[in-house]
Design a protein around this motif. Structure first.
Motif, PDB file in Angstrom:
ATOM      1  N   UNK A  50       0.867  -1.188   0.000  1.00 36.71           N
ATOM      2  CA  UNK A  50       0.000   0.000   0.000  1.00 36.71           C
ATOM      3  C   UNK A  50       0.898   1.231   0.000  1.00 36.71           C
ATOM      4  N   UNK A  51       0.612   2.202  -0.877  1.00 32.73           N
ATOM      5  CA  UNK A  51       1.348   3.466  -0.793  1.00 32.73           C
ATOM      6  C   UNK A  51       0.467   4.554  -0.188  1.00 32.73           C
ATOM      7  N   UNK A  70      -5.900   0.769   4.181  1.00 38.06           N
ATOM      8  CA  UNK A  70      -5.767   1.886   3.243  1.00 38.06           C
ATOM      9  C   UNK A  70      -6.205   3.182   3.900  1.00 38.06           C
ATOM     10  N   UNK A  71      -7.316   3.148   4.635  1.00 39.34           N
ATOM     11  CA  UNK A  71      -7.793   4.355   5.306  1.00 39.34           C
ATOM     12  C   UNK A  71      -6.777   4.867   6.325  1.00 39.34           C
ATOM     13  N   UNK A  75      -4.826   8.469   5.709  1.00 34.75           N
ATOM     14  CA  UNK A  75      -5.100   9.549   6.653  1.00 34.75           C
ATOM     15  C   UNK A  75      -3.902   9.889   7.530  1.00 34.75           C
ATOM     16  N   UNK A  76      -3.103   8.877   7.889  1.00 31.50           N
ATOM     17  CA  UNK A  76      -2.013   9.138   8.822  1.00 31.50           C
ATOM     18  C   UNK A  76      -0.636   8.826   8.308  1.00 31.50           C
ATOM     19  N   UNK A  77      -0.529   8.400   7.041  1.00 33.11           N
ATOM     20  CA  UNK A  77       0.767   8.050   6.487  1.00 33.11           C
ATOM     21  C   UNK A  77       1.290   6.750   7.064  1.00 33.11           C
TER      22      UNK A  77
END
Length: 358
Positions: A50-51, A70-71, A75-77
Motif C-alpha cells: 500500500x502506498x 488503506x484508510x 489519513x495518517x501516512x
C-alpha cells in the motif's frame, strides 16, 4: 488498484509494485499475513503493498481488512501503521465485533506484519534471486526493519516470533511444453493467467512458424532445441512441470525420461490409455527406467472432465498441474473416464480408444 504484468505471479507483482513506488519516492507499507487461526480468506505468506496515495497491489483478506489499512495509511501516512518507522504486528478478528466489522469468517483471526519499505528491505535483491530461480528466506528484524536474505525453500510457511518474521520466496512456477500446436497454445494462455513462466519447445520449423499467442507478448519462450536437450539444459527444479504434447516418441520419450529423473513436480504426456501403456513399456524396455520413475509419469495427462476440444483438454491438464504444484494428492485413476459419469448412450465407449484421456 495498481496495473500490472499479468504474466507475473502474485508475490512478484507485490514486490515489484512496492519497489517501484519506493524508487519513485512514495512511502510504502508491505503487509504480510504471518499467521491465521480458524477460517481465513487468505493463507499465511500472502502479501500486499500500500502506498500513501491509497494504491494497492496484492491482498491479505479479499477486501475487508484492506479497506481499513488503506484508510489508516491515507489519513495518517506510514506512521499510522508503523510507529517509529519500524515493523508492526497487527491482529484482526479477535472479537466477534471485529470479525463482523471486517467481514472475517466466524472465528477467523489474521495476524499481519506491516513493514515500511526502505532500501534496507532489499526487495531488488530478493526479486533478482527469484528470477535466478533461487529459493530464498527473507528474515525481517522487527526491532530495526533490517532484512537478511539466505538460502531457503519457497514452500515453507512464515515463522513469526517477538524478534523476527521469516518468509520464504523462490522461483515462479515454470511449465515446459513439448510441441507447438493448438493444445500448447491454450495451455500457455491458462498457465500465464495463473502465474507460470512458459517455455514451448518444438524443433519442427513448420510447427513453430504458425505458433503465436494473440495479445500475449511476454511470459512465453519459444525454443527450437530438441526437447531432451532443453530439459537437460534447464535442469527442471521442484517448481517446474514438463508436459509432452506431440504424440511423437522421437520428440517426447527422451525428454520425458530426462524430466522423470529431475526434480520436476509434474511430468505428463497426452495420449490414450493404450498409447500411455505402450510408452511406459517402451521406456522400461529400452531405457531401463525404474518403476518408481515410471509410476510418477502422468499419462494420460489431465483430470477427466469430459474434455473434447483442445481448450477443454488444456484446462484438464492445467488443473492437474496446478493441483500437483499445490500439493493436492489426486487418485491414480483421475485421468480415466469413470463409467458412472458417462451418459447411458456412451456407456460402452472404451476409454482406451479415445484420442486423449483427460
Amino acid at each position: 488498484m495498481e496495473p500490472h504484468n499479468t504474466t507475473d505471479d502474485l508475490d512478484t507483482l507485490v514486490l515489484r509494485g512496492a519497489l517501484r513506488w519506493q524508487s519513485a519516492g512514495l512511502a510504502v507499507v508491505l503487509v504480510t499475513v504471518a499467521r491465521t487461526w480458524g477460517s481465513s480468506p487468505r493463507p499465511p505468506g500472502s502479501l500486499m503493498a500500500i502506498n500513501t496515495r491509497g494504491e494497492t497491489v496484492g491482498s491479505v483478506s479479499g477486501g475487508c481488512i484492506e479497506d481499513d489499512l488503506v484508510q489508516r495509511i491515507r489519513e495518517g501516512g506510514v506512521q499510522a501503521a508503523c510507529a517509529s518507522n519500524v515493523p508492526a504486528v497487527l491482529r484482526y478478528g479477535i472479537s466477534a465485533d471485529q470479525a463482523h466489522r471486517f467481514g472475517l469468517p466466524c472465528g477467523g483471526t489474521v495476524e499481519l506484519v506491516l513493514e515500511p519499505v526502505t532500501a534496507r528491505s532489499r526487495l531488488a535483491e530478493l526479486l533478482q534471486a527469484c528470477e535466478q530461480r533461487q529459493g530464498t528466506e527473507r528474515v525481517l528484524d522487527l526491532q530495526t526493519g533490517e532484512v537478511t536474505l539466505r538460502e531457503g525453500q519457497r514452500d515453507s510457511l512464515p515463522r513469526l516470533d517477538e524478534q523476527q518474521l521469516i518468509t520464504c520466496f523462490g522461483p515462479k512456477a515454470r511449465l515446459i511444453l513439448i510441441g507447438a500446436g493448438d493444445l500448447s497454445r491454450y495451455m500457455s494462455q491458462i498457465a500465464l493467467t495463473v502465474g507460470f513462466e512458459v517455455i514451448v519447445c518444438d524443433p519442427r520449423e513448420e510447427q513453430r512458424a504458425s505458433w503465436h499467442l494473440s495479445g500475449m507478448t511476454s511470459g512465453v519462450t519459444l525454443s527450437h532445441e530438441m526437447p531432451d536437450d532443453l530439459v537437460l539444459r534447464l535442469k527442471p527444479d521442484a517448481r517446474t512441470a514438463v508436459v509432452a504434447l506431440t504424440h511423437d516418441p522421437k520428440l517426447d520419450d527422451l525428454a520425458l525420461i530426462d524430466a522423470l529423473q529431475s526434480q520436476a513436480f509434474y511430468v505428463g504426456a497426452i495420449g490414450s490409455r493404450r498409447n500411455s501403456s505402450q510408452r511406459r513399456e517402451r521406456m522400461r524396455e529400452h531405457f531401463d527406467l525404474p518403476d518408481a520413475a515410471l509410476d510418477s509419469l502422468h499419462g494420460p495427462a489431465g483430470l477427466y472432465i469430459g474434455s473434447k476440444t483442445p481448450a477443454e483438454i488444456a484446462l484438464s491438464i492445467m488443473a492437474e498441474v496446478v493441483a500437483a504444484k499445490n500439493g493436492v494428492l489426486l487418485p491414480k485413476v483421475s485421468a480415466e473416464e469413470p463409467q458412472a459419469a458417462l451418459p447411458v448412450a456412451q456407456g460402452k465407449r472404451q476409454h482406451e480408444d479415445l484420442p486423449h484421456a483427460g
